[in-house]
Design a protein around this motif. Structure first.
Motif, PDB file in Angstrom:
ATOM      1  N   PRO A 267      -4.276   9.302  -4.647  1.00 13.49           N
ATOM      2  CA  PRO A 267      -3.131   9.413  -3.385  1.00 13.49           C
ATOM      3  C   PRO A 267      -3.371   8.172  -2.333  1.00 13.49           C
ATOM      4  CG  PRO A 267      -5.878   9.496  -3.275  1.00 13.49           C
ATOM      5  CD  PRO A 267      -5.122   9.488  -4.883  1.00 13.49           C
ATOM      6  N   TRP A 268      -3.428   6.964  -2.992  1.00 16.32           N
ATOM      7  CA  TRP A 268      -2.991   5.625  -2.818  1.00 16.32           C
ATOM      8  C   TRP A 268      -3.385   4.501  -4.114  1.00 16.32           C
ATOM      9  CZ3 TRP A 268      -2.336   4.981   2.021  1.00 16.32           C
ATOM     10  CH2 TRP A 268      -3.106   6.145   2.897  1.00 16.32           C
ATOM     11  N   GLN A 269      -2.357   3.748  -3.736  1.00 20.55           N
ATOM     12  CA  GLN A 269      -2.447   2.599  -4.723  1.00 20.55           C
ATOM     13  C   GLN A 269      -2.163   1.596  -4.196  1.00 20.55           C
ATOM     14  OE1 GLN A 269      -0.051   3.438  -8.038  1.00 20.55           O
ATOM     15  NE2 GLN A 269       1.260   1.666  -7.962  1.00 20.55           N
ATOM     16  N   VAL A 270      -2.587   0.326  -4.454  1.00 28.54           N
ATOM     17  CA  VAL A 270      -2.332  -1.212  -3.926  1.00 28.54           C
ATOM     18  C   VAL A 270      -1.690  -1.861  -4.544  1.00 28.54           C
ATOM     19  CG1 VAL A 270      -4.135  -2.732  -2.922  1.00 28.54           C
ATOM     20  CG2 VAL A 270      -4.469  -0.498  -1.865  1.00 28.54           C
TER      21      VAL A 270
ATOM     22  N   VAL B 155       0.399  -0.849   0.350  1.00 27.22           N
ATOM     23  CA  VAL B 155       0.424  -0.147  -0.237  1.00 27.22           C
ATOM     24  C   VAL B 155       1.132   1.263   0.129  1.00 27.22           C
ATOM     25  CG1 VAL B 155      -1.625   1.378   0.934  1.00 27.22           C
ATOM     26  CG2 VAL B 155      -1.739  -1.250   1.570  1.00 27.22           C
ATOM     27  N   GLU B 156       0.416   2.130  -0.978  1.00 22.23           N
ATOM     28  CA  GLU B 156       1.427   3.361  -1.182  1.00 22.23           C
ATOM     29  C   GLU B 156       0.630   4.635  -1.052  1.00 22.23           C
ATOM     30  OE1 GLU B 156       4.701   3.585  -3.546  1.00 22.23           O
ATOM     31  OE2 GLU B 156       3.709   1.570  -5.021  1.00 22.23           O
ATOM     32  N   GLU B 157       0.863   5.346   0.099  1.00 17.41           N
ATOM     33  CA  GLU B 157       0.053   6.318   0.240  1.00 17.41           C
ATOM     34  C   GLU B 157      -0.070   8.086  -0.753  1.00 17.41           C
ATOM     35  OE1 GLU B 157      -1.017   9.715   2.997  1.00 17.41           O
ATOM     36  OE2 GLU B 157       0.271   8.033   3.987  1.00 17.41           O
ATOM     37  N   ARG B 158       0.742   7.186  -2.093  1.00 19.60           N
ATOM     38  CA  ARG B 158       1.073   8.111  -2.892  1.00 19.60           C
ATOM     39  C   ARG B 158       1.473   7.093  -3.932  1.00 19.60           C
ATOM     40  NH1 ARG B 158       2.782  11.490   0.272  1.00 19.60           N
ATOM     41  NH2 ARG B 158       4.772  11.094   0.389  1.00 19.60           N
ATOM     42  N   GLY B 159       0.893   7.235  -5.554  1.00 19.17           N
ATOM     43  CA  GLY B 159       0.760   6.040  -6.398  1.00 19.17           C
ATOM     44  C   GLY B 159       0.051   7.163  -8.189  1.00 19.17           C
ATOM     45  N   ARG B 160      -0.501   6.153  -8.375  1.00 21.00           N
ATOM     46  CA  ARG B 160      -0.242   6.489 -10.327  1.00 21.00           C
ATOM     47  C   ARG B 160      -1.559   5.388 -10.674  1.00 21.00           C
ATOM     48  NH1 ARG B 160       2.444  10.628 -12.364  1.00 21.00           N
ATOM     49  NH2 ARG B 160       4.508  11.281 -11.393  1.00 21.00           N
ATOM     50  N   ASP B 161      -2.560   6.320 -11.374  1.00 19.37           N
ATOM     51  CA  ASP B 161      -3.127   5.235 -11.696  1.00 19.37           C
ATOM     52  C   ASP B 161      -3.271   4.137 -13.638  1.00 19.37           C
ATOM     53  OD1 ASP B 161      -3.653   7.345 -13.855  1.00 19.37           O
ATOM     54  OD2 ASP B 161      -5.647   7.865 -12.943  1.00 19.37           O
TER      55      ASP B 161
END
Length: 396
Positions: free
Chosen positions: A73-76, A60-66
């Motif tokens: 804001p979040w990426q899993v 789980v990263e608090e800042r990611g990319r789609d």
């Protein structure tokens, strides 16, 4: 151990006090629940598990990319991972979650021995999370009870009280992060190794790593939802009901309107359903099976060839012991004063009540079990199903 004996694990409360005042009612912060605690695994070991096939892991990263490359804001991400994945991570604001670590690390599984004040069949697994400073999975709720044990480093926990099912969550994220989270007064603590926080279901909480190499062990509990239970129980009954058990309306009065579904017809169907479902003996048999099902369908490995009872008896008499497979789940229910159903990994078998109790406990599985005539066949069947094994097989 008396249920009224004070327990360090519960901050000096007895099991009776804890179950009466806190279990499924309100949180409990326990400083020094495990005095002088040493975490049973290191961050590198957890990362190694996350790289293995068949182990459930999330990053789980608090800042990611789609998918289109836009910031979000979040990426899993889901495992298995590799070394390159970890090498590319920033210095802060991410979390690694690994489920069922107790299935792979005996020292983690040993922690569950401290929770015998609760039914063993209620335990689910021990999830372990690792985070550098700022690592979090956002403010959220769980629909089950959990004990959050700080293993290494420090983590700040903030609680926001119980939230309703319809509380809004962030869209488009594989996490149930709350849109709004307000910290309740005096519900803000930093936990150090050995400290533990108990949370009942539906209690909003937010944990953020305050140090390097923050490890938190989450002891979670099973709680089937009503829809899961009803569907599962109906399926279980349906497999046993004869096709002749059907809706009937013998003796009914002539209908005032042949197209009307009248109250009498609805009442007859209601009786059919309720009379079928309201079977305490069947409910207990289903419940024992569903609560001992393995967490993962492919978790148990059946033997390739059937166990010979004579060989099993000889090995036990020579001093060998069988062991319960990691993640196997056992329970028992008395049928009368001498017989019981032993539930093992989603199945059930009738045997002597004392034998069922021994197999479902943490008692060593040695030659003492041979005092029961049915033990060789039962032990062989459990080994063939993968619920039991010889120690050298487990090590393989």
């Amino acid at each position: 151990m008396s249920p009224d004996e004070p327990l360090t694990l519960l901050g000096g409360l007895s099991a009776t006090d804890f179950l009466r005042d806190h279990w499924q009612r309100k949180p409990l912060l326990i400083r020094g629940a495990f005095p002088d605690f040493e975490c049973p695994l290191a961050p590198d070991e957890l990362a190694g598990l996350a790289c293995e096939e068949g182990i459930e892991a999330r990053l789980v990263e608090e800042r990611g990319r789609d998918a289109e490359g836009n910031e979000r804001p979040w990426q899993v991400s889901h495992g298995p991972f590799d070394e390159a994945t970890f090498a590319q991570l920033p210095e802060r604001d991410w979390t690694l979650l690994v489920q069922a670590v107790d299935h792979y690390v005996p020292e983690v599984a040993a922690l569950l021995e401290h929770f015998t004040f609760l039914p063993r069949w209620r335990l689910d697994d021990v999830m372990v999370s690792y985070a550098p400073p700022g690592g979090s999975v956002g403010p959220h709720v769980d629909q089950y009870d959990v004990f959050l044990l700080q293993g290494q480093g420090t983590r700040r926990w903030q609680l926001g009280g119980q939230v309703p099912d319809e509380a809004p969550i962030l869209d488009g994220i594989d996490l149930r992060i709350l849109e709004r989270f307000e910290v309740e007064a005096d519900q803000d603590w930093v936990l150090e190794p050995g400290d533990m926080l108990y949370l009942p279901p539906a209690w909003a909480h937010h944990g953020v790593s305050q140090s390097d190499d923050c490890l938190t062990l989450s002891v979670g509990f099973r709680a089937p939802s009503a829809d899961e239970a009803i569907t599962s129980y109906a399926d279980y009954l349906g497999e046993q009901l004869p096709s002749s058990k059907r809706y009937g309306d013998a003796g009914m009065a002539p209908p005032a309107d042949p197209a009307e579904l009248d109250d009498a017809a609805v009442a007859r169907m209601r009786r059919l359903i309720l009379d079928t479902l309201d079977d305490p003996a069947q409910l207990a048999q289903w419940f024992g099976r569903v609560m001992t099902q393995p967490k993962y369908a492919d978790q148990l490995v059946p033997t390739e060839t059937p166990t010979e009872p004579e060989a099993l008896v000889a090995a036990l008499q020579e001093g060998e012991q069988l062991v319960r497979s990691p993640g196997s789940r056992f329970a028992w229910r008395a049928l009368d004063e001498s017989r019981a159903t032993l539930f093992a990994d989603g199945d059930g078998v009738v045997c002597a009540l004392p034998l069922a109790r021994l197999l479902a406990s943490d008692t060593p599985l040695d030659a003492a079990l041979l005092a029961y005539d049915e033990a060789p066949a039962l032990l062989g069947a459990l080994r063939d199903a993968g619920s039991l094994a010889w120690p050298d097989e487990f090590e393989e």
